[in-house]
Design an enzyme around this catalytic site. Structure first.
Site, PDB file in Angstrom:
ATOM      1  N   HIS A   1      36.415  23.026 -14.862  1.00 23.68           N
ATOM      2  CA  HIS A   1      36.702  23.898 -13.730  1.00 23.68           C
ATOM      3  C   HIS A   1      38.212  24.097 -13.612  1.00 23.68           C
ATOM      4  O   HIS A   1      38.993  23.564 -14.408  1.00 23.68           O
ATOM      5  CB  HIS A   1      36.061  23.387 -12.439  1.00 23.68           C
TER       6      HIS A   1
ATOM      7  N   HIS B   1      40.759  21.212 -13.917  1.00 23.76           N
ATOM      8  CA  HIS B   1      41.080  20.762 -15.277  1.00 23.76           C
ATOM      9  C   HIS B   1      42.055  21.740 -15.937  1.00 23.76           C
ATOM     10  O   HIS B   1      43.003  21.347 -16.616  1.00 23.76           O
ATOM     11  CB  HIS B   1      39.817  20.670 -16.136  1.00 23.76           C
TER      12      HIS B   1
ATOM     13  N   CYS C   1      31.358   2.787  -7.211  1.00 22.89           N
ATOM     14  CA  CYS C   1      30.969   4.208  -7.179  1.00 22.89           C
ATOM     15  C   CYS C   1      30.675   4.655  -8.607  1.00 22.89           C
ATOM     16  O   CYS C   1      31.580   4.677  -9.434  1.00 22.89           O
ATOM     17  CB  CYS C   1      32.064   5.094  -6.583  1.00 22.89           C
TER      18      CYS C   1
ATOM     19  N   CYS D   1      32.906   7.654  -9.767  1.00 19.78           N
ATOM     20  CA  CYS D   1      34.293   7.302 -10.111  1.00 19.78           C
ATOM     21  C   CYS D   1      34.328   6.325 -11.277  1.00 19.78           C
ATOM     22  O   CYS D   1      35.371   6.139 -11.883  1.00 19.78           O
ATOM     23  CB  CYS D   1      35.003   6.598  -8.960  1.00 19.78           C
TER      24      CYS D   1
ATOM     25  N   CYS E   1      31.843   6.452  -0.748  1.00 13.17           N
ATOM     26  CA  CYS E   1      33.007   6.675  -1.609  1.00 13.17           C
ATOM     27  C   CYS E   1      33.898   7.711  -0.938  1.00 13.17           C
ATOM     28  O   CYS E   1      33.418   8.782  -0.553  1.00 13.17           O
ATOM     29  CB  CYS E   1      32.549   7.187  -2.975  1.00 13.17           C
TER      30      CYS E   1
ATOM     31  N   HIS F   1      33.760  10.967  -3.375  1.00 14.34           N
ATOM     32  CA  HIS F   1      32.510  11.679  -3.629  1.00 14.34           C
ATOM     33  C   HIS F   1      31.543  11.713  -2.447  1.00 14.34           C
ATOM     34  O   HIS F   1      30.511  12.380  -2.509  1.00 14.34           O
ATOM     35  CB  HIS F   1      31.812  11.076  -4.854  1.00 14.34           C
TER      36      HIS F   1
ATOM     37  N   LYS G   1      39.282  19.235  -1.995  1.00 12.28           N
ATOM     38  CA  LYS G   1      39.553  19.202  -3.433  1.00 12.28           C
ATOM     39  C   LYS G   1      38.359  19.779  -4.187  1.00 12.28           C
ATOM     40  O   LYS G   1      37.220  19.466  -3.896  1.00 12.28           O
ATOM     41  CB  LYS G   1      39.751  17.740  -3.852  1.00 12.28           C
TER      42      LYS G   1
ATOM     43  N   LYS H   1      33.638  18.765  -9.648  1.00 16.88           N
ATOM     44  CA  LYS H   1      32.296  19.044 -10.118  1.00 16.88           C
ATOM     45  C   LYS H   1      31.263  18.465  -9.171  1.00 16.88           C
ATOM     46  O   LYS H   1      30.249  19.071  -8.890  1.00 16.88           O
ATOM     47  CB  LYS H   1      32.101  18.413 -11.486  1.00 16.88           C
TER      48      LYS H   1
HETATM   49  O1  ME8 Z   1      39.129  11.373 -13.955  1.00 15.18           O
HETATM   50  N1  ME8 Z   1      43.115  19.756  -8.460  1.00 15.18           N
HETATM   51  O2  ME8 Z   1      38.222  12.873 -15.450  1.00 15.18           O
HETATM   52  P1  ME8 Z   1      37.928  14.150 -14.527  1.00 15.18           P
HETATM   53  C1  ME8 Z   1      43.981  19.390  -9.396  1.00 15.18           C
HETATM   54  N2  ME8 Z   1      37.931  11.008 -17.216  1.00 15.18           N
HETATM   55  N3  ME8 Z   1      43.627  18.745 -10.516  1.00 15.18           N
HETATM   56  C2  ME8 Z   1      42.343  18.469 -10.694  1.00 15.18           C
HETATM   57  C3  ME8 Z   1      41.370  18.824  -9.753  1.00 15.18           C
HETATM   58  C4  ME8 Z   1      41.809  19.514  -8.582  1.00 15.18           C
HETATM   59  N4  ME8 Z   1      40.985  19.934  -7.645  1.00 15.18           N
HETATM   60  N5  ME8 Z   1      40.178  18.408 -10.199  1.00 15.18           N
HETATM   61  C5  ME8 Z   1      40.390  17.809 -11.397  1.00 15.18           C
HETATM   62  C6  ME8 Z   1      38.718  11.671 -15.049  1.00 15.18           C
HETATM   63  N6  ME8 Z   1      41.695  17.851 -11.706  1.00 15.18           N
HETATM   64  C7  ME8 Z   1      38.822  10.668 -16.172  1.00 15.18           C
HETATM   65  C8  ME8 Z   1      40.252  10.616 -16.639  1.00 15.18           C
HETATM   66  S1  ME8 Z   1      42.203   9.708 -18.238  1.00 15.18           S
HETATM   67  C9  ME8 Z   1      42.428   8.400 -19.236  1.00 15.18           C
HETATM   68  C10 ME8 Z   1      40.537   9.619 -17.729  1.00 15.18           C
HETATM   69  C11 ME8 Z   1      42.297  17.336 -12.935  1.00 15.18           C
HETATM   70  O3  ME8 Z   1      37.107  15.070 -15.343  1.00 15.18           O
HETATM   71  C12 ME8 Z   1      43.377  16.304 -12.649  1.00 15.18           C
HETATM   72  O4  ME8 Z   1      44.200  16.176 -13.774  1.00 15.18           O
HETATM   73  O5  ME8 Z   1      37.422  13.742 -13.215  1.00 15.18           O
HETATM   74  C13 ME8 Z   1      42.546  15.058 -12.474  1.00 15.18           C
HETATM   75  O6  ME8 Z   1      43.322  13.881 -12.576  1.00 15.18           O
HETATM   76  C14 ME8 Z   1      41.561  15.204 -13.604  1.00 15.18           C
HETATM   77  O7  ME8 Z   1      41.303  16.621 -13.657  1.00 15.18           O
HETATM   78  C15 ME8 Z   1      40.282  14.420 -13.416  1.00 15.18           C
HETATM   79  O8  ME8 Z   1      39.372  14.819 -14.393  1.00 15.18           O
END
Ligand code: ME8
Length: 504
Positions: free
Chosen positions: A17, A20, A125, A128, A143, A146, A295, A298
């Site tokens: 989304h 990301h 969670c 998370c 959480c 979430h 925020k 997904k």
């Molecule tokens: O946490 N605003 O993956 P994830 C800004 N797999 N950035 C956002 C966002 C938002 N609303 N939503 C997501 C994970 N992001 C783990 C990470 S790293 C070793 C493992 C971005 O799919 C932002 O960079 O939940 C956030 O930290 C990341 O997506 C979380 O992606």
């Protein structure tokens, strides 16, 4: 000089989304900018494929985790080029080379005495993939991210001796005040450390979907340790037959959002110390993109699809909008309305118009041929030190401030046109010299901002530099007067105003 920048690796439990896309775009701007500076750059992004978030999502869909991972990793991988992201590698934590590296590093952590067996009990969670401390739990045992009920989990686990690093982390933070940026996030991480660190589970017994623990096959590694190590493992196999680790480790910048601050600013440096590996130079924590104040994620389901946004407005417009609208490092709201406003008023009317009127006037008054000579000192004064200021901002990951420095010059050039009124000068043959001065100063100003905008708007600036006959885009060519334009070519509108109407 080497510059190594990373994004988080994204969970494959759902599709990509805009959130990301945001981090990937930001990392790409930094990567491109440092390439302009002639540095060796490595830009890493990828997917986090193990652990409960993925296993549960697969279970709910009635498919194997690997199948779900394959399906969604493909979408994340496809997103990068659509954003014009120039990543040098795309890591998947199911890559066998990554898994082997995780086993190697974590075995070393154990050999170094930082792992023991014990029983863990706590509130967990599954979205998370994180145990929550008592002070992190919302009323109703929910959480805070979430809004789902937490599970009470008890497990026989191997633990990582995080508490052993209490002193070392406090010293690290005292010595390296720019380790975590911006400052508010540094303070937040330090406060967490000072509140007292407890050991954390390194493995999970109940879960099968993960990297197997080599010394006990009943366990897989806790997904966060597996995931964090992607930043290190990737360098060992991203280039076939070559190990880039010595050249590129440690990372210059890890970009993350604040949701995963604790893992990157506390667990990660402790883990690296335990493995006797060098620590990253900076972790930059940006804010959340908010829609209707919450925020996007997904799990909450209120997702703006970046594929659809790009199809309608193009990647450059999305990149520009996100970095301009939301000060990088802070939370900020995004909406279709403000997107359209910026597209129209800034990209189309300010930059687009500046380009077309500048090229148009040179074609009309001088048949596209630029003159040589001095530049207007009035304009030159306003461009003085511009590339240096942009570089200094990007060095601190202040992407919105860097963009603003450039944009002020875009506006300055439009004002310069109004002030000099070349159409008036063109009517008077006696003022031909003045007209030449204005046109070549304008052209050179346009070229300068275009070079600096390349990292932000790679596609449209390349078109524009091409039309200016000045394709050179290294930072040494960014200053006013550092380039040379001889002849310009007509160019179709960079940001057509009917781009929205055509698709709407
Ligand atoms: O946490 N605003 O993956 P994830 C800004 N797999 N950035 C956002 C966002 C938002 N609303 N939503 C997501 C994970 N992001 C783990 C990470 S790293 C070793 C493992 C971005 O799919 C932002 O960079 O939940 C956030 O930290 C990341 O997506 C979380 O992606």
């Amino acid at each position: 000089m080497a510059f190594y920048v990373t994004t988080p690796i994204y969970y494959v439990n759902a599709e990509p989304h805009l959130g990301h896309a945001y981090t990937t775009i930001a990392a790409d701007v930094m990567a491109r900018h440092h390439r302009q500076r002639g540095e060796e750059v490595f830009f890493l992004t990828g997917t986090d494929e193990h652990g409960e978030p993925v296993a549960d999502a697969a279970h709910a869909l009635g498919v194997e985790p690997q199948e779900l991972a394959d399906r969604n990793a493909k979408r994340f991988k496809a997103l990068a080029p659509q954003l014009s992201a120039s990543n040098d590698f795309f890591i998947r934590t199911t890559d066998p080379q990554h898994e082997a590296k995780v086993q190697e590093v974590l075995t070393k952590v154990r050999d170094n005495g930082f792992v023991y067996e014990g029983t863990y009990e706590g509130w967990y969670c599954p979205r998370c993939a994180d145990f929550k401390a008592e002070n992190e739990i919302d009323p109703g045992n929910l959480c805070p991210i979430h809004h789902i009920e937490l599970n009470r989990e008890q497990e026989q686990n191997y633990f990582f001796r995080l508490s052993d690093f209490q002193g070392a982390l406090e010293r690290l933070y005292a010595e390296r005040e720019d380790l975590v940026l911006p400052r508010t996030r540094y303070n937040e991480a330090l406060a967490f450390i000072r509140s007292g660190l407890r050991d954390v589970p390194l493995t999970r017994q109940r879960l099968r979907w993960g990297v197997q623990v080599p010394w006990d096959h009943d366990h897989v590694f806790y997904v966060w340790f597996d995931a964090l190590l992607n930043y290190y493992s990737a360098l060992s196999y991203a280039r076939e037959g070559e190990d880039l680790t010595d050249r590129l480790w440690p990372a210059s910048y890890h970009l993350i959002a604040k949701d995963i601050l604790r893992f990157h600013t506390v667990y990660w440096p402790a883990l690296l110390m335990a493995a006797e590996l060098e620590l990253p130079e900076h972790v930059f924590v940006h804010g959340y993109l908010l829609m209707d104040g919450e925020k996007m994620s997904k799990s909450l389901g209120n997702v703006l699809d970046p594929f659809a946004v790009i199809a309608r407005f193009g990647a450059d417009a999305l990149r520009f909008y996100l970095l301009r609208e939301v000060p990088f490092g802070q939370d900020g709201s995004v909406s279709t309305a403000s997107f359209e406003l910026r597209y129209e008023s800034e990209l189309a009317n300010e930059l687009g118009n500046l380009a077309s009127r500048t090229i148009g006037m040179l074609s009309r008054y001088r048949e596209g041929l630029a003159s040589t000579g001095e530049l207007d000192p009035v304009l030159a004064a306003d461009f003085d030190g511009l590339p240096e200021r942009v570089c200094a901002h990007i060095d601190r990951a202040e992407l919105t401030l860097a963009l603003d420095e450039i944009w002020q010059r875009v506006r300055r050039l439009n004002r310069y046109v109004e002030e000099c009124a070349p159409w008036t000068l063109a009517k008077d043959p006696e003022r031909a010299g003045e007209l030449d001065l204005v046109l070549r100063s304008l052209l050179e100003g346009l070229r300068s901002v275009t070079v600096l905008l390349w990292a932000f708007l790679p596609t449209s600036t390349e078109r524009l530099l091409e039309a200016l006959g000045a394709p050179e885009r290294s930072i040494t060519h960014a200053a006013l007067g550092a380039g040379r334009i001889e002849r310009v070519a007509e160019i179709a509108p960079l940001f057509p105003k009917d781009a929205q109407a055509a698709e709407a």
